[in-house]
Write an enzyme that holds these catalytic residues in place. Sequence first.
Site, short mmCIF file in Angstrom:
data_model
loop_
_atom_site.label_atom_id
_atom_site.label_comp_id
_atom_site.label_asym_id
_atom_site.label_seq_id
_atom_site.Cartn_x
_atom_site.Cartn_y
_atom_site.Cartn_z
N ARG A 24 0.82 -1.21 0.00
CA ARG A 24 0.00 0.00 0.00
C ARG A 24 0.85 1.26 0.00
O ARG A 24 2.04 1.23 0.29
CB ARG A 24 -0.91 0.02 1.24
CG ARG A 24 -0.13 -0.03 2.55
CD ARG A 24 -1.04 -0.01 3.77
NE ARG A 24 -0.28 -0.08 5.00
CZ ARG A 24 -0.54 0.59 6.10
NH1 ARG A 24 -1.57 1.42 6.13
NH2 ARG A 24 0.19 0.47 7.19
N THR A 133 11.44 3.18 9.73
CA THR A 133 11.12 2.50 8.48
C THR A 133 11.58 3.31 7.28
O THR A 133 11.34 4.51 7.18
CB THR A 133 9.61 2.26 8.39
OG1 THR A 133 9.19 1.46 9.50
CG2 THR A 133 9.25 1.53 7.09
N LYS A 158 14.31 -0.31 9.48
CA LYS A 158 13.43 -1.32 8.90
C LYS A 158 13.30 -1.03 7.41
O LYS A 158 12.76 0.02 7.02
CB LYS A 158 12.06 -1.28 9.58
CG LYS A 158 11.12 -2.38 9.12
CD LYS A 158 9.86 -2.39 9.95
CE LYS A 158 8.96 -3.53 9.57
NZ LYS A 158 7.75 -3.60 10.42
N LYS A 160 11.85 -1.65 3.87
CA LYS A 160 10.74 -2.21 3.11
C LYS A 160 11.24 -2.68 1.74
O LYS A 160 12.02 -1.98 1.07
CB LYS A 160 9.64 -1.17 2.93
CG LYS A 160 8.91 -0.80 4.21
CD LYS A 160 8.05 -1.94 4.73
CE LYS A 160 7.21 -1.54 5.92
NZ LYS A 160 6.35 -2.65 6.39
N ASP A 188 11.71 -6.15 5.47
CA ASP A 188 10.27 -6.40 5.49
C ASP A 188 9.69 -6.37 4.08
O ASP A 188 9.31 -5.32 3.58
CB ASP A 188 9.57 -5.35 6.36
CG ASP A 188 8.09 -5.68 6.57
OD1 ASP A 188 7.64 -6.75 6.11
OD2 ASP A 188 7.39 -4.87 7.20
N GLU A 214 11.09 -9.98 8.04
CA GLU A 214 9.70 -9.99 8.51
C GLU A 214 8.74 -10.39 7.40
O GLU A 214 8.71 -9.76 6.36
CB GLU A 214 9.34 -8.60 9.05
CG GLU A 214 7.94 -8.48 9.60
CD GLU A 214 7.68 -7.13 10.23
OE1 GLU A 214 6.52 -6.89 10.65
OE2 GLU A 214 8.61 -6.32 10.32
N ASP A 239 4.48 -11.69 10.93
CA ASP A 239 3.62 -10.51 11.08
C ASP A 239 2.22 -10.81 10.59
O ASP A 239 1.32 -11.13 11.37
CB ASP A 239 4.22 -9.32 10.33
CG ASP A 239 3.40 -8.05 10.47
OD1 ASP A 239 2.39 -8.06 11.21
OD2 ASP A 239 3.74 -7.04 9.84
N LYS A 263 0.62 -6.79 17.12
CA LYS A 263 0.05 -5.48 16.81
C LYS A 263 -1.36 -5.42 17.40
O LYS A 263 -2.18 -6.32 17.16
CB LYS A 263 0.01 -5.24 15.30
CG LYS A 263 1.39 -5.16 14.66
CD LYS A 263 1.29 -4.95 13.16
CE LYS A 263 2.67 -4.83 12.52
NZ LYS A 263 2.59 -4.70 11.04
N ASP A 316 8.69 -1.57 16.75
CA ASP A 316 8.53 -0.89 15.47
C ASP A 316 7.40 0.13 15.63
O ASP A 316 6.28 -0.09 15.20
CB ASP A 316 8.22 -1.90 14.37
CG ASP A 316 7.97 -1.24 13.02
OD1 ASP A 316 8.57 -0.19 12.75
OD2 ASP A 316 7.17 -1.79 12.22
N ASP A 318 7.64 3.69 14.96
CA ASP A 318 8.20 4.94 14.44
C ASP A 318 7.17 5.84 13.80
O ASP A 318 7.50 6.93 13.32
CB ASP A 318 9.31 4.64 13.42
CG ASP A 318 8.81 3.82 12.22
OD1 ASP A 318 7.78 3.13 12.37
OD2 ASP A 318 9.45 3.85 11.17
#
Length: 362
Positions: A24, A133, A158, A160, A188, A214, A239, A263, A316, A318
């Site tokens: 996304r 991230t 992190k 992506k 991730d 992840e 995750d 989460k 995580d 941030d």
Amino acid sequence: MRITRIEVQELHIGLKKPFITALRRVDEVNDIIIKIHTDTAYIGYGEACAVTAITGTTNEDILRELQDELIPFLLGRELKEYRIFPQLHKLNACAETKACVDIALYDIFAKEASLSLHEYLGAKKSSLQTDLTISVNEPLIMKEESQKAIDLDFDILKIKLDANVGKNIQRLDAINSIIPSHIRLRLDPNQALNLEECLQMLSQINIKNIECIEQPFKADDIISMKTLKDKNIISVLADESLFTLQDAKILLDKDAMDFLNIKLMKCGGIFEALKISSLAKEYKKSCMIGSMLEGPISLLAAAHFGLSQDNITMADLDSPLYLKEHPLLEPFHLKKDTINLSSKPGLGIDDIMLGLQTFPVQ
């Protein structure tokens, strides 16, 4: 103590820059916040973050469930912790809606005890280190963003990634060309890879400074998760494979991962998150407290919860750094890469909410 009135409103906060993953792109936070009044001086605040790309839930779903299910259930109800949370989590509502109410109720109970939420949950400290991230982008841009993060004194990045293995290798090569040896990376791909692609990528990058990868595979591909974990190339963090306590049980029984990413918006709030953390302890597994680019109230709740569990070794959280300036960001007391929570009762936002007069909309 009984619930007397409930207010609901949307919260809109823009981002400083777009947040981009393999799943996304986000340009602003659009959450639902709740204010639960009691027949005492205690008021609780909660927040729900609808991440449609991951959970399938929308703000419209949350608002409907609050009006049709949760508010009728809550109004007039006596607040007994041992009773209210099991009853709440039996209701027919999505995890985000339950989390919204769950957070507000914990805010009330902590205030009643005259404790900050993390102290109420048993925390012995008040600060935790978060990663930062780096959104998926062209290698040069990700290199520049990584340098900015290092300049801000972040020690954990992190990164992506997406389905383009060749580009992922270029991205990591570019980042590794500028980062000091003490910097740790968390990769991730957000379910973008299959096992063959993942192994190909890992064989062509420097993995010495990589803390974990992840959720490289689709959420239901537990076999690939376990296969990668058993190869002992790199630690594996689950995750999107983890939403419920039952999901955690499956992953732990199969020994399919090294870490669990808890989460609040995925599991339904603090009550269920405590169960997952406790189960992970039984299996001698550590966890991460994560977030999904949420608003400040749910992020604060996640930070309070993360501090309370000794097997939560990674954070995580941030997202406050992505949000445009807002009064509700003050309680994070961010110093470099560390969140420092105050000892104010509950979530510690009552003075801010009072000063705003109404629910904050930006």
